[in-house]
Design a protein around this motif. Structure first.
Motif, short mmCIF file in Angstrom:
data_model
loop_
_atom_site.label_atom_id
_atom_site.label_comp_id
_atom_site.label_asym_id
_atom_site.label_seq_id
_atom_site.Cartn_x
_atom_site.Cartn_y
_atom_site.Cartn_z
N ILE A 74 0.85 -1.20 0.00
CA ILE A 74 0.00 0.00 0.00
C ILE A 74 0.88 1.25 0.00
CG2 ILE A 74 -1.72 1.32 1.29
CD1 ILE A 74 -2.89 -1.20 0.02
N GLN A 75 1.89 1.28 0.84
CA GLN A 75 2.80 2.42 0.88
C GLN A 75 3.50 2.60 -0.47
OE1 GLN A 75 5.57 2.45 4.16
NE2 GLN A 75 6.84 4.00 3.21
N ASN A 76 3.93 1.50 -1.07
CA ASN A 76 4.58 1.59 -2.38
C ASN A 76 3.64 2.18 -3.43
OD1 ASN A 76 7.05 0.49 -1.57
ND2 ASN A 76 6.40 -1.60 -2.01
N ILE A 77 2.40 1.74 -3.43
CA ILE A 77 1.43 2.27 -4.41
C ILE A 77 1.21 3.76 -4.17
CG2 ILE A 77 -1.00 2.21 -5.09
CD1 ILE A 77 -0.83 -0.87 -4.79
N LEU A 78 1.08 4.17 -2.92
CA LEU A 78 0.90 5.59 -2.61
C LEU A 78 2.11 6.41 -3.06
CD1 LEU A 78 -0.77 5.33 0.91
CD2 LEU A 78 -1.86 5.99 -1.26
N GLN A 79 3.30 5.87 -2.86
CA GLN A 79 4.51 6.57 -3.29
C GLN A 79 4.59 6.64 -4.81
OE1 GLN A 79 7.35 4.24 -0.98
NE2 GLN A 79 7.70 6.00 0.36
N LEU A 80 4.25 5.56 -5.49
CA LEU A 80 4.25 5.57 -6.95
C LEU A 80 3.27 6.61 -7.49
CD1 LEU A 80 4.33 1.71 -7.50
CD2 LEU A 80 6.13 3.30 -8.21
N LEU A 81 2.12 6.71 -6.87
CA LEU A 81 1.13 7.73 -7.27
C LEU A 81 1.69 9.12 -7.03
CD1 LEU A 81 -2.09 6.06 -5.85
CD2 LEU A 81 -1.68 6.58 -8.28
N GLY A 82 2.28 9.34 -5.87
CA GLY A 82 2.84 10.64 -5.52
C GLY A 82 3.99 11.06 -6.41
N GLU A 83 4.76 10.10 -6.87
CA GLU A 83 5.90 10.39 -7.75
C GLU A 83 5.48 10.59 -9.20
OE1 GLU A 83 8.35 6.91 -7.21
OE2 GLU A 83 8.86 7.46 -5.16
N GLY A 84 4.24 10.24 -9.50
CA GLY A 84 3.78 10.32 -10.89
C GLY A 84 4.21 9.12 -11.71
N ALA A 85 4.69 8.07 -11.05
CA ALA A 85 5.10 6.86 -11.76
C ALA A 85 3.89 6.09 -12.27
CB ALA A 85 5.94 5.97 -10.84
N ILE A 86 2.76 6.21 -11.56
CA ILE A 86 1.50 5.60 -11.99
C ILE A 86 0.38 6.60 -11.74
CG2 ILE A 86 2.27 3.22 -11.55
CD1 ILE A 86 0.53 3.25 -8.99
N THR A 87 -0.77 6.31 -12.33
CA THR A 87 -1.98 7.11 -12.09
C THR A 87 -3.04 6.19 -11.50
OG1 THR A 87 -2.98 6.66 -14.25
CG2 THR A 87 -1.45 8.54 -14.11
N LEU A 88 -4.13 6.76 -11.08
CA LEU A 88 -5.23 5.94 -10.55
C LEU A 88 -5.73 4.96 -11.60
CD1 LEU A 88 -7.19 8.60 -8.45
CD2 LEU A 88 -5.74 6.74 -7.60
N ASP A 89 -5.66 5.33 -12.87
CA ASP A 89 -6.08 4.42 -13.94
C ASP A 89 -5.24 3.15 -13.96
OD1 ASP A 89 -8.05 6.18 -14.74
OD2 ASP A 89 -6.87 7.04 -16.38
N ASP A 90 -3.99 3.24 -13.52
CA ASP A 90 -3.13 2.06 -13.47
C ASP A 90 -3.58 1.05 -12.43
OD1 ASP A 90 -1.13 2.71 -15.48
OD2 ASP A 90 -0.45 4.27 -14.10
N LEU A 91 -4.49 1.46 -11.56
CA LEU A 91 -4.98 0.55 -10.52
C LEU A 91 -6.22 -0.22 -10.96
CD1 LEU A 91 -4.42 2.75 -7.34
CD2 LEU A 91 -2.90 1.04 -8.36
#
Length: 100
Positions: A74-91
């Motif tokens: 969960i923390q990794n996903i939140l960090q990836l979102l915050g970094e712009g590495a992924i978007t909500l669509d990637d989920l």
């Protein structure tokens, strides 16, 4: 509350499947940004040191290196979102519980 209560086993398997693809795409974005930095007008030494500083910062990001413990998902996903590495669509494909 344990992080495992926020996602399913299927979420964990999907995360493990997608993380490498997400990281490759993020690093490709970073490489393009580095090329832009190096293409700018200016002193070569200044560009070199700016790039070195940027890479040092970027290599600490989850989009580049990730702690693959289940408890960190969960923390990794939140960090990836915050970094712009992924978007909500990637989920898409993850459980509703995780996406919330």
């Amino acid at each position: 509350m344990n992080n495992n209560q926020h996602f399913t086993e299927a979420d964990w398997k999907l995360f493990r499947k997608k993380i490498a693809v997400w990281q490759e795409a993020y690093m490709e974005k970073l490489v393009r940004e580095y090329m832009d930095l190096l293409s700018e007008d200016g002193n070569p030494a200044d560009k070199f040191w700016a790039l070195e500083k940027r890479i040092k910062k970027d290599k600490q990001k989850t989009g580049v290196i990730v702690d693959m413990r289940r408890s960190m998902m969960i923390q990794n996903i939140l960090q990836l979102l915050g970094e712009g590495a992924i978007t909500l669509d990637d989920l898409d494909g993850f459980s509703e519980e995780l996406r919330e």
